[in-house]
Design a protein around this motif. Structure first.
Motif, short mmCIF file in Angstrom:
data_model
loop_
_atom_site.label_atom_id
_atom_site.label_comp_id
_atom_site.label_asym_id
_atom_site.label_seq_id
_atom_site.Cartn_x
_atom_site.Cartn_y
_atom_site.Cartn_z
N SER A 78 -13.18 56.05 29.97
CA SER A 78 -12.80 54.68 30.43
C SER A 78 -13.02 53.53 29.70
CB SER A 78 -13.46 53.87 31.43
OG SER A 78 -14.47 53.47 31.82
N THR A 105 -9.35 51.48 26.14
CA THR A 105 -8.83 50.55 26.51
C THR A 105 -8.78 50.04 24.55
OG1 THR A 105 -10.78 49.42 26.50
CG2 THR A 105 -9.59 50.02 28.50
N ARG A 146 -19.11 48.37 31.08
CA ARG A 146 -19.46 48.25 29.55
C ARG A 146 -20.18 48.26 29.18
NH1 ARG A 146 -13.47 48.81 27.96
NH2 ARG A 146 -14.72 48.29 25.69
N LYS A 180 -10.01 47.74 23.59
CA LYS A 180 -11.13 46.67 23.24
C LYS A 180 -12.49 47.23 22.95
CE LYS A 180 -14.03 43.32 26.75
NZ LYS A 180 -15.48 43.45 25.91
#
Length: 387
Positions: A151, A155, A116, A157
């Motif tokens: 990915s 999420t 990330r 986030k």
């Protein structure tokens, strides 16, 4: 009647002379301000050849205080610049060099597919470029970078970009994927993460709307202050934001809900640079404190040139206002930074603030030579296209 004709003729003569002077002045200014295309290309080629000769093995690790794989962010920025150079000077050797690098790293991101961290993702920008150069016929080239961004989208986030450098490393990947795939999810996630950096990180965001500049990360948000009492706005950090916004605007549809905000932030940041350019054409490493390691610095200056030239070429900013500024900066880089053998002087080493990598010098080798060249090549590619 005769007196009237003489009078009218006199005024016509004066008007003609003034018009001629104005035309000559305008023509002269234009000739001075727009750099010669051949000279721009020669500078870019010379600096690039110096680097390619020094690093013939595209897989070779970079050894310094520790060992880094050669698909780290500094090298990724170089290849962004190389791809920009290739777009105006399509030499096979540039393509082959980039392909060798991508193949040697199996088209994967630094530290794996699902990282990330924006720095680890930056190499994906060149993978996407190479995928498009070959007509999108090789999906394996973007498989890993797409998986990484998917990915992140999977999420909720959105706080990964806690330092402004990250915007340049990762935002263009989201928008390139959005344009290539036609999927809105990439544009949406890109804005969500950008907005968190702008409005939330550091308490109230890393963007100061008052000064139209960005703090590098939360450690530089007030009450932190420079020696002269001003806020700390790091030149290269703000240069990364300029580049991120320019590259984001390139791929984001004008119909996107957030296009206008990107555009306004881009314009505002560029406008904030106008009154603080140094007399010699460069910008100081500390944009609001010339006493804190003041002096020539190439990387931030080159990124500002890139952003301004891009805006003129795309009709986004006023040419009369910005052309003299970017030309002065470009000429300073050519005169004072690019050496006869292609080595780049006055490059600040890696870091996060004005004191890092100091003192600078015309012959000082920074801890990494690659990203400075990437900044130069990005600038050159846009300056070359000025009309």
């Amino acid at each position: 009647m005769k007196r009237s004709l003489i009078k009218n003729g006199f005024f016509a003569l004066i008007i003609g002379v003034l018009s001629s002077c104005s035309t000559q002045k305008s023509s002269s200014v234009n000739k001075v301000e727009i750099p010669d295309k051949k000279e721009v290309l020669e500078v870019a080629q010379r600096a690039n050849q110096y680097f390619m000769d020094k690093w013939p093995d595209t897989k070779k690790d970079i050894v310094g205080k520790k060992v880094w794989p050669s698909n780290l962010w500094t090298r990724a920025v170089y290849y962004e610049g190389l791809m920009a150079l290739y777009s105006v000077d399509p030499k096979k050797e540039y393509y082959d060099y980039a392909m060798s690098w991508a193949n040697n790293h199996n088209w994967d991101l630094q530290r794996g597919t699902y990282t990330r961290n924006a720095d680890h993702q930056a190499c994906g920008q060149t993978y996407l470029d190479l995928y498009e150069i070959d007509g999108r016929k090789n999906p394996e080239r973007i498989k890993n970078v797409k998986a990484a961004m998917d990915s992140m989208i999977a999420t909720p986030k959105v706080d990964d970009w806690w330092w402004i450098d990250a915007l340049q490393m990762s935002m263009p990947i989201f928008t390139k994927l959005g344009r290539i795939t036609g999927e809105q999810k990439y544009f949406d996630k890109n804005y969500e993460m950008y907005a968190f950096t702008k409005y939330r990180h550091g308490g109230n965001g890393l963007y100061n709307a008052k000064d139209k500049l960005w703090w590098r990360d939360k450690s530089f948000v007030p009450p932190y202050a420079e020696p002269n009492g001003e806020d700390c706005y790091w030149s290269r950090g703000n240069g990364w934001v300029v580049a991120a916004l320019a590259r984001t605007l390139e791929d984001t549809p004008k119909s996107d809900a957030h296009y206008q905000e990107y555009l306004q932030d881009y314009k505002d940041l560029l406008s904030a640079l106008l009154p603080i350019q140094r007399e010699d054409g460069f910008w100081n490493v500390s944009l609001h404190d010339p006493t804190n390691f003041g002096g020539k610095e190439m990387t931030g200056t080159a990124l500002f040139v890139y952003g301004m030239a891009y805006g003129i070429n795309k009709g986004l900013i006023d040419k009369k206002t910005y052309l003299p500024v970017l030309t002065k900066a470009w000429n300073a880089i050519v005169k004072d930074s690019v050496q006869p053998n292609g080595f780049l002087g006055w490059v600040q080493g890696t870091g996060k603030e004005p004191k890092d990598g100091q003192p600078l010098a015309i012959d000082k080798v920074p801890d990494f030579e690659d990203y400075g060249l990437g900044c130069l090549l990005l600038a050159a590619s846009e300056v070359y296209q000025l009309k």
